[in-house]
Design a protein around this motif. Structure first.
Motif, PDB file in Angstrom:
ATOM      1  N   MET A   1       0.782  -1.078   0.030  1.00  0.00           N
ATOM      2  CA  MET A   1       0.033   0.024   0.065  1.00  0.00           C
ATOM      3  C   MET A   1       0.780   1.102  -0.226  1.00  0.00           C
ATOM      4  O   MET A   1       1.741   1.421   0.747  1.00  0.00           O
ATOM      5  N   PRO A   2       0.661   2.269  -0.937  1.00  0.00           N
ATOM      6  CA  PRO A   2       1.447   3.482  -0.988  1.00  0.00           C
ATOM      7  C   PRO A   2       1.101   4.287   0.246  1.00  0.00           C
ATOM      8  O   PRO A   2       0.033   4.205   0.761  1.00  0.00           O
ATOM      9  N   VAL A   3       2.026   5.165   0.423  1.00  0.00           N
ATOM     10  CA  VAL A   3       2.025   6.103   1.590  1.00  0.00           C
ATOM     11  C   VAL A   3       1.892   7.456   0.919  1.00  0.00           C
ATOM     12  O   VAL A   3       2.520   7.858   0.154  1.00  0.00           O
ATOM     13  N   GLU A  57      -0.813   9.138   5.416  1.00  0.00           N
ATOM     14  CA  GLU A  57      -2.244   8.294   4.980  1.00  0.00           C
ATOM     15  C   GLU A  57      -1.569   6.984   4.301  1.00  0.00           C
ATOM     16  O   GLU A  57      -0.851   7.061   3.308  1.00  0.00           O
ATOM     17  N   ARG A  58      -2.217   5.952   4.567  1.00  0.00           N
ATOM     18  CA  ARG A  58      -1.951   4.692   4.190  1.00  0.00           C
ATOM     19  C   ARG A  58      -3.164   3.886   4.220  1.00  0.00           C
ATOM     20  O   ARG A  58      -3.857   3.861   5.091  1.00  0.00           O
ATOM     21  N   GLY A  59      -3.728   3.336   3.028  1.00  0.00           N
ATOM     22  CA  GLY A  59      -5.045   2.560   2.882  1.00  0.00           C
ATOM     23  C   GLY A  59      -6.060   3.267   3.269  1.00  0.00           C
ATOM     24  O   GLY A  59      -7.091   2.722   3.971  1.00  0.00           O
ATOM     25  N   GLY A  60      -6.008   4.702   3.386  1.00  0.00           N
ATOM     26  CA  GLY A  60      -7.279   5.487   3.567  1.00  0.00           C
ATOM     27  C   GLY A  60      -7.480   5.989   4.758  1.00  0.00           C
ATOM     28  O   GLY A  60      -8.204   6.794   5.227  1.00  0.00           O
ATOM     29  N   CYS A  63      -1.686   7.072   9.262  1.00  0.00           N
ATOM     30  CA  CYS A  63      -0.738   6.161   9.933  1.00  0.00           C
ATOM     31  C   CYS A  63       0.419   6.746  10.537  1.00  0.00           C
ATOM     32  O   CYS A  63       1.305   6.180  11.177  1.00  0.00           O
ATOM     33  N   ALA A  92       1.992   0.421  10.715  1.00  0.00           N
ATOM     34  CA  ALA A  92       2.660   0.703   9.601  1.00  0.00           C
ATOM     35  C   ALA A  92       4.260   1.097   9.444  1.00  0.00           C
ATOM     36  O   ALA A  92       4.908   1.595   8.509  1.00  0.00           O
ATOM     37  N   SER A  95       6.558   0.578   6.275  1.00  0.00           N
ATOM     38  CA  SER A  95       6.032   0.711   5.207  1.00  0.00           C
ATOM     39  C   SER A  95       6.624   1.798   4.408  1.00  0.00           C
ATOM     40  O   SER A  95       6.115   2.094   3.088  1.00  0.00           O
TER      41      SER A  95
END
Length: 158
Positions: A1-3, A57-60, A63, A92, A95
């Protein structure tokens, strides 16, 4: 998942407070913290901003965060950017959120003509020390941080 990194907004005050409280707990703060959402709104978003926050933010969801202060180097005649708090939620970590936050901070520092970025790391936090070293932050060998707390200021001012 992108940050993704973005500047904090006043409506982020509750999440900023929650993340800083988790950071304080992680660092073993036994007295708690005096920070409130109202203080965040006043000091991060008010007329006389004292600090700023970048949000990861990560995955909506949020984080992590970094809080930044502007200081000044009289020797260099240029501003400095101080990383005051960096916190990434445990799930996170790894990540790239911490690196992304500091990369965004470094870009801000460059855009503002800063001569350096400073960060303080608690001595016992070896993973954080390795993380910062891996990004190029070097401990200052000849400088020792010293602090005068509120009681000390009162005594000195008398």
């Amino acid at each position: 998942m992108p940050v993704a990194i973005r500047p904090a907004r006043p409506e982020d005050s509750a999440v900023i407070l929650a993340l800083i409280q988790r950071l304080a707990a992680f660092e073993g703060a036994t007295d708690g913290i005096a920070l409130t959402e109202d203080i965040i709104r006043r000091d991060a978003f008010g007329d006389q901003r004292r600090f700023e926050v970048l949000i990861a933010e990560r995955g909506g969801g949020v984080c992590g965060l970094v809080t930044l202060l502007t200081s000044y180097s009289s020797w260099n005649g240029a501003p400095t950017l101080v990383v005051h708090d960096l916190f990434v939620e445990s799930d996170a970590r790894g990540s790239g959120a911490g690196r992304a936050l500091l990369t965004a901070a470094a870009r801000l520092a460059q855009d503002r003509g800063c001569c350096r970025m400073d960060v303080n790391v608690v001595a016992w936090n070896d993973p954080a020390r390795r993380f910062y070293a891996g990004l190029g932050f070097a401990p200052l060998q000849d400088w020792l941080p010293c602090r005068l707390d509120r009681d000390g200021m009162e005594r000195l001012a008398e």
